[in-house]
Design an enzyme around this catalytic site. Structure first.
Site, PDB file in Angstrom:
ATOM      1  N   MET A  30       0.847  -1.200   0.000  1.00 51.54           N
ATOM      2  CA  MET A  30       0.000   0.000   0.000  1.00 51.54           C
ATOM      3  C   MET A  30       0.881   1.248   0.000  1.00 51.54           C
ATOM      4  O   MET A  30       0.418   2.342   0.345  1.00 51.54           O
ATOM      5  CB  MET A  30      -0.936  -0.006   1.196  1.00 51.54           C
ATOM      6  CG  MET A  30      -1.918  -1.176   1.117  1.00 51.54           C
ATOM      7  SD  MET A  30      -3.487  -0.843   1.913  1.00 51.54           S
ATOM      8  CE  MET A  30      -2.982  -0.550   3.571  1.00 51.54           C
ATOM      9  N   GLY A  31       2.157   1.090  -0.345  1.00 49.17           N
ATOM     10  CA  GLY A  31       3.038   2.248  -0.459  1.00 49.17           C
ATOM     11  C   GLY A  31       3.560   2.737   0.870  1.00 49.17           C
ATOM     12  O   GLY A  31       3.454   2.057   1.889  1.00 49.17           O
ATOM     13  N   TYR A  32       4.141   3.935   0.847  1.00 45.98           N
ATOM     14  CA  TYR A  32       4.848   4.517   1.995  1.00 45.98           C
ATOM     15  C   TYR A  32       5.891   3.500   2.476  1.00 45.98           C
ATOM     16  O   TYR A  32       5.928   3.102   3.642  1.00 45.98           O
ATOM     17  CB  TYR A  32       3.879   4.912   3.122  1.00 45.98           C
ATOM     18  CG  TYR A  32       4.384   6.108   3.899  1.00 45.98           C
ATOM     19  CD1 TYR A  32       4.429   7.369   3.304  1.00 45.98           C
ATOM     20  CD2 TYR A  32       4.865   5.984   5.192  1.00 45.98           C
ATOM     21  CE1 TYR A  32       4.920   8.460   3.981  1.00 45.98           C
ATOM     22  CE2 TYR A  32       5.371   7.078   5.881  1.00 45.98           C
ATOM     23  CZ  TYR A  32       5.381   8.317   5.262  1.00 45.98           C
ATOM     24  OH  TYR A  32       5.873   9.403   5.937  1.00 45.98           O
ATOM     25  N   GLU A  35      11.742  -0.397   5.296  1.00 49.50           N
ATOM     26  CA  GLU A  35      12.641  -1.551   5.120  1.00 49.50           C
ATOM     27  C   GLU A  35      11.916  -2.906   5.132  1.00 49.50           C
ATOM     28  O   GLU A  35      12.453  -3.883   4.610  1.00 49.50           O
ATOM     29  CB  GLU A  35      13.745  -1.565   6.168  1.00 49.50           C
ATOM     30  CG  GLU A  35      14.871  -0.588   5.883  1.00 49.50           C
ATOM     31  CD  GLU A  35      14.734   0.672   6.707  1.00 49.50           C
ATOM     32  OE1 GLU A  35      15.314   0.711   7.797  1.00 49.50           O
ATOM     33  OE2 GLU A  35      14.029   1.607   6.269  1.00 49.50           O
ATOM     34  N   HIS A  37       9.050  -3.491   3.531  1.00 49.51           N
ATOM     35  CA  HIS A  37       8.733  -3.656   2.104  1.00 49.51           C
ATOM     36  C   HIS A  37      10.012  -3.933   1.313  1.00 49.51           C
ATOM     37  O   HIS A  37      10.020  -4.761   0.406  1.00 49.51           O
ATOM     38  CB  HIS A  37       8.092  -2.382   1.546  1.00 49.51           C
ATOM     39  CG  HIS A  37       6.829  -1.954   2.232  1.00 49.51           C
ATOM     40  ND1 HIS A  37       6.775  -0.852   3.040  1.00 49.51           N
ATOM     41  CD2 HIS A  37       5.578  -2.486   2.231  1.00 49.51           C
ATOM     42  CE1 HIS A  37       5.535  -0.702   3.496  1.00 49.51           C
ATOM     43  NE2 HIS A  37       4.786  -1.686   3.024  1.00 49.51           N
ATOM     44  N   ILE A 176      10.616  -7.293   9.726  1.00 46.55           N
ATOM     45  CA  ILE A 176      11.737  -6.357   9.896  1.00 46.55           C
ATOM     46  C   ILE A 176      11.350  -5.365  10.994  1.00 46.55           C
ATOM     47  O   ILE A 176      10.238  -4.820  10.984  1.00 46.55           O
ATOM     48  CB  ILE A 176      12.045  -5.608   8.576  1.00 46.55           C
ATOM     49  CG1 ILE A 176      12.308  -6.612   7.436  1.00 46.55           C
ATOM     50  CG2 ILE A 176      13.211  -4.646   8.754  1.00 46.55           C
ATOM     51  CD1 ILE A 176      13.518  -7.510   7.614  1.00 46.55           C
ATOM     52  N   LYS A 184       8.410  -2.646  11.923  1.00 46.81           N
ATOM     53  CA  LYS A 184       8.227  -1.513  11.006  1.00 46.81           C
ATOM     54  C   LYS A 184       6.826  -1.554  10.423  1.00 46.81           C
ATOM     55  O   LYS A 184       6.317  -2.623  10.086  1.00 46.81           O
ATOM     56  CB  LYS A 184       9.264  -1.588   9.886  1.00 46.81           C
ATOM     57  CG  LYS A 184      10.658  -1.371  10.405  1.00 46.81           C
ATOM     58  CD  LYS A 184      11.570  -0.803   9.348  1.00 46.81           C
ATOM     59  CE  LYS A 184      12.942  -0.626   9.931  1.00 46.81           C
ATOM     60  NZ  LYS A 184      13.423   0.749   9.861  1.00 46.81           N
TER      61      LYS A 184
HETATM   62  P1  AMP Z   1       1.381  -2.892   3.487  1.00 46.66           P
HETATM   63  O1  AMP Z   1       1.963  -1.838   2.595  1.00 46.66           O
HETATM   64  O2  AMP Z   1       1.348  -2.507   4.919  1.00 46.66           O
HETATM   65  O3  AMP Z   1       0.085  -3.442   2.961  1.00 46.66           O
HETATM   66  O4  AMP Z   1       2.406  -4.099   3.434  1.00 46.66           O
HETATM   67  C1  AMP Z   1       2.794  -4.669   2.212  1.00 46.66           C
HETATM   68  C2  AMP Z   1       3.562  -5.926   2.492  1.00 46.66           C
HETATM   69  O5  AMP Z   1       4.720  -5.604   3.284  1.00 46.66           O
HETATM   70  C3  AMP Z   1       2.751  -6.956   3.291  1.00 46.66           C
HETATM   71  O6  AMP Z   1       3.000  -8.256   2.777  1.00 46.66           O
HETATM   72  C4  AMP Z   1       3.299  -6.793   4.678  1.00 46.66           C
HETATM   73  O7  AMP Z   1       3.194  -7.965   5.470  1.00 46.66           O
HETATM   74  C5  AMP Z   1       4.744  -6.468   4.405  1.00 46.66           C
HETATM   75  N1  AMP Z   1       5.340  -5.787   5.561  1.00 46.66           N
HETATM   76  C6  AMP Z   1       4.889  -4.668   6.184  1.00 46.66           C
HETATM   77  N2  AMP Z   1       5.654  -4.384   7.253  1.00 46.66           N
HETATM   78  C7  AMP Z   1       6.606  -5.342   7.318  1.00 46.66           C
HETATM   79  C8  AMP Z   1       7.691  -5.608   8.207  1.00 46.66           C
HETATM   80  N3  AMP Z   1       7.937  -4.834   9.247  1.00 46.66           N
HETATM   81  N4  AMP Z   1       8.462  -6.680   7.959  1.00 46.66           N
HETATM   82  C9  AMP Z   1       8.206  -7.498   6.895  1.00 46.66           C
HETATM   83  N5  AMP Z   1       7.202  -7.303   6.022  1.00 46.66           N
HETATM   84  C10 AMP Z   1       6.405  -6.244   6.227  1.00 46.66           C
END
Ligand code: AMP
Length: 283
Positions: A30-32, A35, A37, A176, A184
């Site tokens: 979902m962007g933003y 580390e 991602h 991470i 994160k």
């Molecule tokens: P989001 O942008 O929050 O929808 O996350 C996109 C992808 O990044 C999802 O598969 C999340 O599980 C992964 N993600 C978000 N935060 C972390 C993190 N701290 N460590 C590992 N993967 C993450």
């Protein structure tokens, strides 16, 4: 690296890669980007010839009182971080490109989505399954990468891919964390200094649970009770749930007699809802 906003542009590029016999990995986000991602993008870059990152705040996975409007966005920063970690294409559509007028087909799932975050966020996983299915159909990747940070989401996607015979390998990547332990998350930006400190209660309580499992505790309730007590020590924190579930079915289990997921969701200052977890298999 290229940034495109239409389904047609993604299809054209991926078709060209396929013609050259190249493999394709997809990292839905979902962007933003942070580390967390970045680690997914780097994993895809390592395993595949080409990596597509989708960067889309998916409106249909937010509830009516959730943070869709305030969710942080910064495509210029995302471009840099994605490129540095080996992305070849960013798909950054407008909501209308994904949900045209008259859009009315959804992918829904029973059982797994009725636990944990599914209880506090009705409709959330319907939105997730629908957008991920669309992304899979648009990109047709060989592999797709998801973080264990969103452990229930990972289990739901794996289940969906199996149920619907999607020919895509789902790779789960480790959580991470910040140097002080906080997982994160794009939502960490909502925290002020005091709340940021209070948010450490999540990783502290997760560490406590891990230690208990390491020391041979197998009673799920004893573990979750201790973790709840730990969370209760932080005045700004309120637990939404602290549960131990079967890591495939997401159903609560009383004893750690199979691979399990210990997952928590905590409100900080009644404002920001954060999640964290551990898989017993990773200990
Ligand atoms: P989001 O942008 O929050 O929808 O996350 C996109 C992808 O990044 C999802 O598969 C999340 O599980 C992964 N993600 C978000 N935060 C972390 C993190 N701290 N460590 C590992 N993967 C993450």
């Amino acid at each position: 690296m290229t940034v495109v906003s239409t389904v047609e542009e993604v299809r054209k590029q991926v078709k060209e890669w396929r013609r050259q016999g190249l493999t394709v990995g997809l990292v839905p986000t979902m962007g933003y980007l942070h580390e967390g991602h970045a680690s997914l993008i780097a994993a895809s870059h390592r395993d595949n010839d080409k990596t597509v990152v989708s960067d889309f705040v998916n409106p249909i996975q937010f509830g009516p009182s959730e943070d869709l409007e305030s969710y942080p966005r910064d495509i210029e920063h995302d471009k840099k971080l994605a490129e540095q970690n080996g992305a070849d294409l960013i798909f950054h559509p407008e909501p209308e490109e994904m949900y045209h007028e008259g859009f009315s087909t959804h992918v829904d799932m029973d059982v797994l989505t009725k636990e944990l975050c599914g209880l506090s966020r009705p409709g959330h996983f319907r939105g997730v399954c629908t957008v991920v299915t669309k992304l899979f159909n648009i990109v047709k990747p060989d592999r797709a990468y998801f973080g264990k940070k969103d452990a229930q989401q990972l289990a739901v996607i794996k289940h969906m891919v199996n149920d619907l015979n999607m020919d895509i390998e789902i790779i789960g990547c480790p959580i991470i964390r910040e140097a002080d332990g906080l997982a994160k998350s794009s939502r960490n930006t909502y925290l002020n200094e005091q709340e940021r400190k209070a948010a450490l209660i999540l990783s502290r309580s997760i560490s406590l649970g891990i230690d208990m499992v390491r020391n041979g505790e197998t009673d799920a309730h004893r573990i979750t009770d201790m973790m709840k007590d730990e969370i209760a020590k932080e005045p700004l924190a309120k637990a939404d749930y602290v549960k131990i579930v079967d890591c495939e079915t997401m159903q609560q289990i009383p004893t750690l007699d199979r691979p399990a997921l210990c997952a928590i969701a905590v409100y900080i200052n009644n404002k920001v809802r954060l999640i964290d977890n551990f898989f017993t298999e990773d200990i």
